[in-house]
Each structure stands twice: as C-alpha cells, then as structure tokens.
Design a protein around this motif. Structure first.
Motif, PDB file in Angstrom:
ATOM      1  N   ALA A 185      56.114  -8.084  50.317  1.00 27.19           N
ATOM      2  CA  ALA A 185      55.151  -7.240  49.582  1.00 27.19           C
ATOM      3  C   ALA A 185      53.742  -7.453  50.125  1.00 27.19           C
ATOM      4  O   ALA A 185      52.963  -6.501  50.246  1.00 27.19           O
ATOM      5  CB  ALA A 185      55.208  -7.562  48.091  1.00 27.19           C
ATOM      6  N   ARG A 186      53.419  -8.674  50.464  1.00 21.94           N
ATOM      7  CA  ARG A 186      52.082  -8.945  51.036  1.00 21.94           C
ATOM      8  C   ARG A 186      51.907  -8.185  52.348  1.00 21.94           C
ATOM      9  O   ARG A 186      50.851  -7.602  52.610  1.00 21.94           O
ATOM     10  CB  ARG A 186      51.893 -10.448  51.297  1.00 21.94           C
ATOM     11  N   ALA A 187      52.964  -8.196  53.160  1.00 25.63           N
ATOM     12  CA  ALA A 187      52.864  -7.503  54.452  1.00 25.63           C
ATOM     13  C   ALA A 187      52.695  -5.998  54.243  1.00 25.63           C
ATOM     14  O   ALA A 187      51.890  -5.361  54.923  1.00 25.63           O
ATOM     15  CB  ALA A 187      54.105  -7.793  55.290  1.00 25.63           C
ATOM     16  N   ILE A 188      53.435  -5.444  53.290  1.00 27.07           N
ATOM     17  CA  ILE A 188      53.303  -4.001  53.024  1.00 27.07           C
ATOM     18  C   ILE A 188      51.867  -3.704  52.589  1.00 27.07           C
ATOM     19  O   ILE A 188      51.231  -2.765  53.073  1.00 27.07           O
ATOM     20  CB  ILE A 188      54.310  -3.549  51.939  1.00 27.07           C
ATOM     21  N   ALA A 189      51.357  -4.531  51.680  1.00 27.72           N
ATOM     22  CA  ALA A 189      49.989  -4.301  51.185  1.00 27.72           C
ATOM     23  C   ALA A 189      48.975  -4.452  52.327  1.00 27.72           C
ATOM     24  O   ALA A 189      47.985  -3.739  52.388  1.00 27.72           O
ATOM     25  CB  ALA A 189      49.676  -5.295  50.069  1.00 27.72           C
ATOM     26  N   ARG A 190      49.278  -5.387  53.245  1.00 24.89           N
ATOM     27  CA  ARG A 190      48.335  -5.679  54.331  1.00 24.89           C
ATOM     28  C   ARG A 190      48.278  -4.545  55.342  1.00 24.89           C
ATOM     29  O   ARG A 190      47.211  -4.161  55.794  1.00 24.89           O
ATOM     30  CB  ARG A 190      48.788  -6.980  55.009  1.00 24.89           C
ATOM     31  N   ILE A 191      49.450  -3.984  55.685  1.00 20.97           N
ATOM     32  CA  ILE A 191      49.438  -2.999  56.787  1.00 20.97           C
ATOM     33  C   ILE A 191      49.456  -1.563  56.287  1.00 20.97           C
ATOM     34  O   ILE A 191      49.395  -0.645  57.107  1.00 20.97           O
ATOM     35  CB  ILE A 191      50.608  -3.234  57.764  1.00 20.97           C
ATOM     36  N   ALA A 192      49.557  -1.380  54.976  1.00 16.80           N
ATOM     37  CA  ALA A 192      49.566  -0.009  54.459  1.00 16.80           C
ATOM     38  C   ALA A 192      48.259   0.673  54.844  1.00 16.80           C
ATOM     39  O   ALA A 192      47.211   0.027  54.946  1.00 16.80           O
ATOM     40  CB  ALA A 192      49.725  -0.033  52.944  1.00 16.80           C
ATOM     41  N   SER A 193      48.320   1.977  55.059  1.00 20.38           N
ATOM     42  CA  SER A 193      47.095   2.686  55.460  1.00 20.38           C
ATOM     43  C   SER A 193      46.204   2.887  54.245  1.00 20.38           C
ATOM     44  O   SER A 193      46.623   2.675  53.098  1.00 20.38           O
ATOM     45  CB  SER A 193      47.456   4.030  56.078  1.00 20.38           C
ATOM     46  N   LYS A 194      44.974   3.328  54.517  1.00 21.85           N
ATOM     47  CA  LYS A 194      44.026   3.519  53.414  1.00 21.85           C
ATOM     48  C   LYS A 194      44.512   4.575  52.432  1.00 21.85           C
ATOM     49  O   LYS A 194      44.171   4.539  51.249  1.00 21.85           O
ATOM     50  CB  LYS A 194      42.665   3.928  53.981  1.00 21.85           C
ATOM     51  N   ASP A 195      45.306   5.504  52.955  1.00 22.62           N
ATOM     52  CA  ASP A 195      45.793   6.572  52.074  1.00 22.62           C
ATOM     53  C   ASP A 195      46.963   6.121  51.216  1.00 22.62           C
ATOM     54  O   ASP A 195      47.352   6.807  50.275  1.00 22.62           O
ATOM     55  CB  ASP A 195      46.232   7.788  52.911  1.00 22.62           C
ATOM     56  N   ASP A 196      47.561   5.004  51.593  1.00 22.37           N
ATOM     57  CA  ASP A 196      48.703   4.517  50.805  1.00 22.37           C
ATOM     58  C   ASP A 196      48.210   3.814  49.555  1.00 22.37           C
ATOM     59  O   ASP A 196      47.165   3.157  49.569  1.00 22.37           O
ATOM     60  CB  ASP A 196      49.540   3.519  51.633  1.00 22.37           C
ATOM     61  N   GLN A 197      48.978   3.961  48.515  1.00 23.72           N
ATOM     62  CA  GLN A 197      48.649   3.242  47.283  1.00 23.72           C
ATOM     63  C   GLN A 197      49.852   2.377  46.913  1.00 23.72           C
ATOM     64  O   GLN A 197      50.970   2.878  46.809  1.00 23.72           O
ATOM     65  CB  GLN A 197      48.359   4.252  46.181  1.00 23.72           C
ATOM     66  N   ILE A 198      49.575   1.090  46.766  1.00 29.60           N
ATOM     67  CA  ILE A 198      50.667   0.151  46.485  1.00 29.60           C
ATOM     68  C   ILE A 198      50.568  -0.302  45.031  1.00 29.60           C
ATOM     69  O   ILE A 198      49.493  -0.688  44.568  1.00 29.60           O
ATOM     70  CB  ILE A 198      50.564  -1.107  47.394  1.00 29.60           C
TER      71      ILE A 198
END
Lengths: 840, 152
Positions: free
Chosen positions: A27-40
């Motif tokens: 989950a940390r990795a997803i939050a880290r590399i998600a783009s600015k348009d992504d919302q986690i």
C-alpha cells in the motif's frame, strides 16, 4: 483513478507477520508511485483500533488525512465467535456499501484470508461490476495439505467461503509466478497477474561500520549465544511443510570436522513446543548441544544482523507462496541455498543454489560444498546481490497500477453505478436497513451506531468541538473558566474558516461527548440546531479542542476520545500549567496523580496549546521524560491570554458595601492581589509583609480579590480576624467581574507573589488598567511583562516588604517601571492567536 | 398477537436482564432444565430452540443470585453518585482530604471512580439507545420499525 485499499491485513494480529508487512509495504508503494490524479483511500476496520493507529503513523505525510477511511460493524466478527454468522453478514454489507460510497474505480483487498479467529471482513462479491475488484493471492497452501490445515470442519467451511470471495474478485494479483499459475489452474476464468513482492526496507547489508562495531556481539537478544564459530542460519516455522527435519538431518550427517566447525542457528518463534520439537530432531541427528542455537522471535533489525553475519542461509521448505526469508537473506548479502520446489526457485534464481528438499543426502552434499568451497559461496553471495535487485515494492505497485489502467474507463453496460452513502436520503436508508434487517435482530443499537459512524451525518460542515465540560457542569469561576468563556464567545462569533464551532461536554457517568445544546441555549442564547444534548456526530477532519480543564473527566472519557482520534478527528488540548506535578505541595493530595493521568491521556493525541511559552517548555520536558516516544512527535504550541474583562462574558453586580470599599482603596496607596487564595499564590508572605510595612509606619492598603481555596484555613482565619480587616486590609471574595474592574481602577499597583503560574491573568489585567506591576521573578512573568514590571525575589516577609518599600520610593521619584510595555491582548486578539496557532 | 407476545417476552427478558443479570441467568438455567418449557418461551421470543439442557449450566441459586445482583446494583449506584460528587469543587475541597484518613476506602473509590480507560482494548459500538448520536437515532428508528414489521 480512485483506488480503495482494504488495509485489514495490517490491522489484525497478522500485522506483525508477513500479511501485515505485505499490506503495509504494498500500500505504501501504491501511495508513493500513484500519479497526482490518482486518489488513494486506505480503508480500515474500526473494530481493529490498534491497527488503525499503526497505519495512520505509517502513512502520515504520504497521503492526505482525508485518505484514511474507517468503517464500523457490530461485533464480535471472528468466524469462530458464537453466532457470528449474522453479524458477519451485516459487516460485509456495511463494508461493501462503504467501499461503494467512496466511488472507487478499483477496490484492492490485500488479503481475503487471515485466520478464522480474526475479525477480517471483506466481500468483493457484493461490489458492483463497475468497480474493478482486486485481490492479492498469497498462496493455496491449505489446499495442498487439507489433512493438516483443513481437518477441522469449521475451518474448512471458513476457507471455502473465502475461496468463493477470491473467485468473485475480478482481478487476482499474485506474489509469484508459481501462485499465478496455480490461480489460473484453479480459476480458469480469472484475470491473473503476477506482480511479485518485496521485503521490509530494514533488510539491507551490514555496513563496514556495523561489522567493525562487532555485528552479532552488538545484537542484544543473541549476544553470548554464538561462540565465534561461523554459523548456518535457518529462519521460519517448525511445521512439516517447512521441512526443518531434513536440514537438521543433513547438518547432523556432515563430516564431523565440517559440522563442528559451524554452528546451526534456528530462528523459529517463541513457542516452547517448537523448541522441544527442534531439540528432539537434533538429538535424533546426534548433533552436539553446543552446535545448536535456538532463537525465539527477533525483530527485523536483529534478523538483519543474523542474515548479514551468517556463513550460509538455508531454506528447505517444501511449499511456499513466495519464500520471504530467502529474499530477506539475499537483501542482507547472505549466500543462500534453498529447495527447488514451489515458488522458491523463482526467488533464488540460480540453479546451482537449489536442492531437492526431500533428499537429506543431497542437501548434505550441497551444505558441504557451500561450507567448504569458498568460490561457490562467493558466487552465491554475488548472485544474492544481483538477484535481490529484481524485487521491489515500487515495481510490484507499478505492475498493479498498469494492469488497472488497462481496464480503467472501460464501460460496464450491465453494471450498476456505485451507490452513495445510504444516509443521503431516507429511501436509501430504508432500503439499506431492509437489506441488513434479517441479520440485525437483537443488534439495532449497535448496528445503528455502526452505520451512523461509518457513513457520517450528511450535510454536516467540518466541526470544531469545543469542550466546555467544567463550564457546563458548574462554572467554578476560576481564571480557567474566564478563559473558557472568553475564547468560546469569540469562537462562536468568529468561527475558524470552514468550521462550525460546536460546544460539547462530557460527564463522568455516561460514555462519550454530547452537544452542549441546552447549556448554550440557556446561557448564551446560542442555538446549535441539534434540538437536544445528543451524542456528537463526528467525521474525519473535525477537530476536538479541549478548552476547559477537566482533569477527571478526560481520562474517564479516554476511550471516547480515542474513538474520535482513530476516526480522523484531531485532538488538541489547552494546557494551563503543570503546577500539580511541579509543586504537589500546593495542591490536594492525589491531584498530582490526577494531573499526570490527564497529561498521559492528552499526550496520546495530536497536540497541546499552552497558555505561555514557559508552560510549553515545562510540558516539553514532561513529555520527554514521561510520555512514550512517538515517531510523529507530540505537537506543543503556545498562545497568550487576553485581559479585557468586559469581553470575557463578565459577571455583573456590586454589593452594597462596594462604594465604601472602593473609596477606602482610593484614599491611600493600594496594592491589589487577584487570584484564588491558596498556598501557591504567596498570600501568607504578602500578609506578613504588609504587617511589617504597617508596623514600619507605611500607610498602605492590601486588597485581595479571590475566593478561599484549599489548605488555607489558618490564613483565611487570620485574614478574617485581622485588626486591619476593613481598614487597610480588604478581602473581596467571589465578587463579580464588574466589581473586579472597579477594584483594578482603584488600585495603585498589582502584586503577583505566586510561586508558580501558568500565565498570571492578573498581570495582563493590571497592565490593561495601566497599573504598575510588582511581580515575583518567575520565567513566565518575565515572558509576559519583560522590563515593564518591578521584580522581587525571596520567600520571607521582609523580602516582599522591602520590595514594596523600594517600589514606593521609585514611584515617588516617578521611576517605577510602567506596565505600558506589557503585551495586552484583548480576548479577541488572544482567540485569533489561538486560531492561528491551531493546525486547522 | 404473536408479535405482541414476542415483544413482551423480549422487553421483560432484556429489562430484567439489565437490572438483575444474575437472577436472569439463574432463571434461564432453571428453565433450560425443562427443554419443553424453554423451547416454548424461546419460540415466543424468536430465539433458536435447544435440544437438551446444557450440561455445564447449573443454576446459580436464588439467594446467591439475589445477593450478587444487590451487590452489583449498590456498587453501581455508589460509583455513579461518587463520580458525580467528585466533580463538585466543594467535594474536592472538603471531602477528599477526609478520605486521606481512610486509605483503603480511598483506594477502592479511586479504582472504581477514576479507573483510567484501557486504551488498547477492542473498539466496541455504543450499547444504549440514549448514547446514540442524532444520526444514530435516525438509523435506529428505521431498524426498529423494520424489526417490528418483520414480526408482523
């Protein structure tokens, strides 16, 4: 994309094991590399509170606060709990509807399997097809050994139900190619992607410095267990699947000169039965006791030291979904040999490092080669360094996101759109409750509470809860209540931008905080629109502000406060002083402990706003010494109090004797002291000092404004019976604020002889009335008055008497310090400072 | 008619149970010794029937149950009133110093009244209607009406 990640894998007791680490790392990795348009969204089960604390800490700063989402359900929810079926059904529907209400493009369940004794709830089958439902598959080990893992009918039923949920997930993501292949075989229709996995960031090679410092010798839990010989390391369970027996047999069968030159270290948890089993195996294999080192649970840092120090790491498991210890060892630079089954070869990635785990003799040969052939061991080491680079959380998260993006935006013509919160309109609520009702029998209160807290009250603005418990219960009329009234009045008139200010209170006999509807309507004419003193409806992003000092109630309401905090409400408290702890001799016996308990509760939350820099410094020192260390620290700030009594919602009224008293005060120099009469305030010294002055012929008044406090019976009696009482000594008890204003006007100077203060309201009030100040030399008075006051030291009567004499002489020469330079905030300015310094 | 019986049985069951839990347990265990009677009442209350009397459920004993409930009630009242009292400034100022002379009573009072919360305990939902929030009460109203309708 909007991605909701179910974080329960990091909340159950598995949060200390592989599943928890996986959930957190991925989950940390997803939050880290998600783009600015992504919302986690990090979606958490409200019943698993300690896990929420850990997740909030771990993701603090990585995702915005509004990304944390909590849902609730009536429990207990463990499959093994009595009659849990109905409650689990309710919980699954709440979980699914809550996920839907976030309008995600994808929902990721990091695990659907935990253990039937855990309260993990996830039902992707209930989500609409318009949402991409994703599940991580870690392994199918129970299906490989049903006689071991699924012999119990109830466990088998639980596992089947979980498999059904896994099957219903639209996309399966596997942590190895091996598990991906098996997933395809078991669920031919499934959309399967292997995304691999990674270890905790802790695992990395020992530095030269660490080796120079002694490596193992510095590792406290194992220090002294090793005798300096090189050692072979195994880490993992002792059950048959882990195949430790073969390793022990192979080690026992090594030529004695090779075997005895190496110890065998086994890290296998703390269970005594595991240790007995290993000792028994070692005895059967004729392994000398001095060669075997059995170690219990070790934390990651200690494991890193072991991996980094071992001669060889061996992993003989028969069946794995991935084989995390292999990667951990490689990360730390250890030479690794491992079995050639299941997922392990793809983790090891080197044929010559593999062995047949069912062949003890083959393993013995491999051990012998690795322990005696330096070049082979060097090749293994070099390979470990290269191979470990192939694994990374970011790479796994990237594969996951790419797969989601491939299907993002694809229309689902037959799919229902995600439903919003069921509390948005009555029809929706009715329909949702009807959906739940077959299983809510006997649980309507708990279910109603869970639904209300999960979905929040619609249309409610962000709230700033102002705790006025003491004021609501009884206006004790102390300085603190004056602060509470003044700040509250300002906040109600000028709420911080984006917030609705809501006064609330708690009592000691009922759990939770309530809107102070009735009190506010009666005393302030303020209608909060609630209609009654209902329990507060709180949402993430709200703020709790402990304005009133209620050192008894706050600890009693600790659970209610913790509940708010875990939901995402920020909790700040005003700290007025630490006097009961610093000067226990001045307070009731027991108050020291009550105050310490209060501090220990409030310092678990977000921050404190102290009424002076001096108190902030005291609190920092207390926290450093007494509070548990926190990675995120405890935020301590300060502000100053106001002094314009007329804007503090003042009390009114003058007694019949007021005119005569005020006139007597104006007739000769009058020194005014304002505060509750209690030992700390220095009244005994002041009275004795003025007796000395009167004896010396000084014609001056001493006026005391303050009610009788504690531990001052003798002093109060002296004051009452004093021959100067009513002539040159005045004690005005319980007077109104209106009378106090006039007393200030009539005074020549204000004395503060307190031995300890959090602020000293009378200092700024005196300055506001342009009265000179005679203050004990305390840091807090220096902070507030600076050079605009006359300071004195000493606790003897003549210390103060001499100071007053010196001040009178200076005053006669026109050289007494003026109080003009004292920062005199109005209550409005004070409240504005407070709002500025709160992280709203 | 059936629903009225159920609601009466339920309210008696939960009302008495809240006030006198030991007596309620004692009564249930006595009734469970007679599965026919127990199942008739269970059917009226909409609870699953039992096949045999549970083996490990001996009645508490009427006198013992009454004593336990009386002790619980008295303690509850004392603790509730003490909690209210200790928040009054005049009590803090006058009564608490007196308690210094009775250290054991003071310690008991402190344990009972000031018991700090167990922070790492499991999260639970609100248990009483009066402790629900305004939103919670709305949901509760819907759930209760559905439960009532379901009975019809």
């Amino acid at each position: 994309m909007r991605i909701a990640i179910d974080m329960q894998g990091a909340q159950t007791s598995s949060r200390f094991r592989g599943i928890g680490r996986y959930t957190m790392g991925f989950a940390r990795a997803i939050a880290r590399i998600a783009s600015k348009d992504d919302q986690i969204f990090l979606v958490m089960n409200g019943r698993l509170g300690p896990g929420i604390d850990a997740i909030r800490r771990e993701f603090s700063g990585l995702v915005p606060p509004e990304s944390f989402k909590v849902w609730y359900a009536p429990g207990p929810l463990a499959w093994t709990s009595q009659n849990a079926h109905g409650r689990r059904a309710v919980a699954e529907k709440i979980w699914a509807r809550f996920m839907e209400s976030l309008s995600p493009d994808a929902v990721l369940c990091c695990t659907l399997f935990d253990n039937p004794g855990e309260e993990l709830i996830a039902a992707p089958s209930l989500l609409p097809a318009s949402i991409q439902t994703c599940a991580i598959v870690h392994d199918f080990i129970p299906l490989h050994q049903p006689e071991v893992h699924l012999a119990n009918a109830a466990v088998a039923e639980w596992y089947d139900s979980r498999l059904e949920e896994l099957k219903s997930a639209g996309k399966l993501f596997c942590n190895s190619e091996f598990v991906a292949q098996e997933s395809k075989e078991r669920f031919p229709e499934a959309d399967v992607t292997a995304i691999s996995t990674d270890t905790s960031e802790v695992f990395r090679p020992l530095t030269d410095d660490e080796r120079a410092k002694g490596g193992l010798a510095e590792c406290t839990p194992v220090a002294g267990r090793f005798d300096g010989r090189p050692f072979i390391l195994y880490a993992g369970g002792t059950d048959e699947r882990k195949n430790l027996r073969t390793l022990i047999e192979a080690y026992g069968a090594l030529p004695p000169e090779i075997r005895d030159a190496h110890q065998l270290a086994i890290v296998c948890g703390n269970h005594p039965e595991s240790h007995r089993r290993v000792v028994h195996m070692a005895e059967k294999a004729d392994i000398p006791g001095r060669n075997l080192i059995l170690l219990g649970y070790l934390d990651d840092e200690d494991m890193r030291t072991l991996y980094g120090s071992c001669e060889l790491f061996v992993f003989p498991s028969l069946d794995e979904g991935f084989g995390l210890p292999v990667l951990e060892a490689m990360r730390c630079g250890a030479p690794v040999i491992a079995s050639n089954t299941s997922s392990i070869p793809e983790v090891v990635g080197l044929d010559e490092a593999l062995f047949d785990p069912t062949d003890a003799d083959g393993l013995r040969h491999k051990l012998e080669e690795a322990l005696t052939c330096e070049s082979f061991r060097q090749r293994l080491k070099d390979h470990s360094a290269r191979q470990q680079e192939k694994f990374s959380w970011d790479a796994s998260a990237q594969k996951f996101l790419e797969r989601l993006r491939e299907d993002a935006g694809q229309p689902h013509p037959q799919a229902d759109a995600p439903k919003p919160s069921p509390l948005e309109n009555p029809e929706d609520l009715f329909a949702f409750c009807r959906e739940l009702s077959p299983d809510t029998r006997g649980l309507p209160v708990q279910t109603a509470d869970a639904i209300a807290r999960t979905f929040g009250r619609p249309g409610l603005r962000r709230q700033m809860f102002v705790d006025i418990s003491e004021l609501c219960h009884i206006d004790a009329g102390t300085g603190i209540q004056r602060v509470t009234r003044s700040i509250l009045a300002y906040l109600l008139k000028h709420p911080p931008k984006g917030y609705a200010v809501r006064p609330i209170y708690a009592t000691s006999d009922r759990p939770g905080y309530r809107y102070a509807h009735r009190y506010m309507l009666k005393n302030y004419g303020f209608d909060d629109g609630e209609g009654d003193d209902y329990a507060v409806d709180f949402s993430s992003g709200d703020m709790f502000f402990g304005l009133d000092l209620q050192s008894c109630i706050v600890p009693q309401q600790g659970v209610a406060l913790l509940r708010m905090h875990r939901h995402g409400v920020r909790l700040w408290f005003v700290v007025y002083d630490l006097i009961p702890i610093q000067f226990p001799q001045y307070v009731h016996k027991g108050n020291e402990q009550i105050h310490a308990e209060w501090l220990s509760v409030i310092t678990r939350f977000d921050g404190a706003l102290c009424i002076s820099r001096a108190v902030a410094d005291d609190l920092r020192a207390w926290v450093k010494k007494n509070a548990p260390e926190r990675a995120d620290g405890y935020d301590i700030r300060w502000f100053h109090l106001g002094s314009d009594i007329k804007n503090s919602v003042p009390s009114k009224g003058l007694p019949a004797s007021a005119a005569a008293t005020l006139s007597a005060m104006k007739n000769r120099p009058t020194f005014l002291m304002v505060s509750t009469v209690e030992p700390r305030k220095g009244y005994a010294q002041a009275l004795a000092a003025f007796e000395l002055l009167w004896k010396r012929g000084a014609d001056v008044n001493l006026a005391i404004v303050g009610k009788e406090g504690w531990n001052v019976k003798t002093l109060a009696e002296r004051l009452r019976r004093h021959p100067e009482n009513g002539r040159r000594l005045f004690w005005l008890k319980g007077i109104s604020d209106e009378y106090l204003e006039k007393a200030y006007d009539a005074a020549s100077a204000v004395i503060m002889a307190s031995e300890a203060e959090g602020f000293g309201l009378a200092v700024v009030e005196g300055a506001r009335h342009k009265k000179p100040l005679i203050l004990r030399d305390l840091p807090v008075f220096r902070e507030i008055a600076g050079d605009s006051a006359f300071y004195f030291d000493g606790l003897r009567p003549d210390d103060l008497a001499d100071a007053v004499t010196r001040w009178l002489a200076l005053d006669a020469e026109g050289k007494a310090p003026s109080s003009d330079g004292v920062e005199r905030l109005t209550w409005a300015e004070s409240a504005r400072q407070l709002i500025q310094r709160l992280p709203l | 008619m059936n629903s009225k019986i159920k609601s009466v049985v339920r309210s008696v069951h939960s009302g008495i149970g809240d006030l006198f839990p030991s007596m309620k347990t004692d009564a249930i265990r006595r009734i469970n010794r007679h599965p026919g009677l127990s199942n008739a009442l269970r059917s009226a209350a909409g609870i699953e029937p039992i096949e045999n009397p549970p083996e490990d459920e001996a009645p508490i004993g009427f006198v013992k149950a009454v004593r336990q409930d009386a002790e619980r009630l008295t303690k509850g009242v004392v603790v509730r009133e003490a909690r209210k009292l200790v928040n009054q400034p005049w009590v803090r100022n006058s009564v608490l110093p007196v308690l210094d002379h009775t250290p054991r009573f003071r310690a008991w009072l402190k344990r009972s009244v000031f018991e700090p919360p167990k922070f790492d305990g499991q999260e639970t939902c609100v248990g009483a209607v009066r402790d629900l929030s305004r939103q919670g009460l709305i949901v509760y109203g819907v759930l209760s009406s559905l439960e009532q309708r379901g009975d019809d």
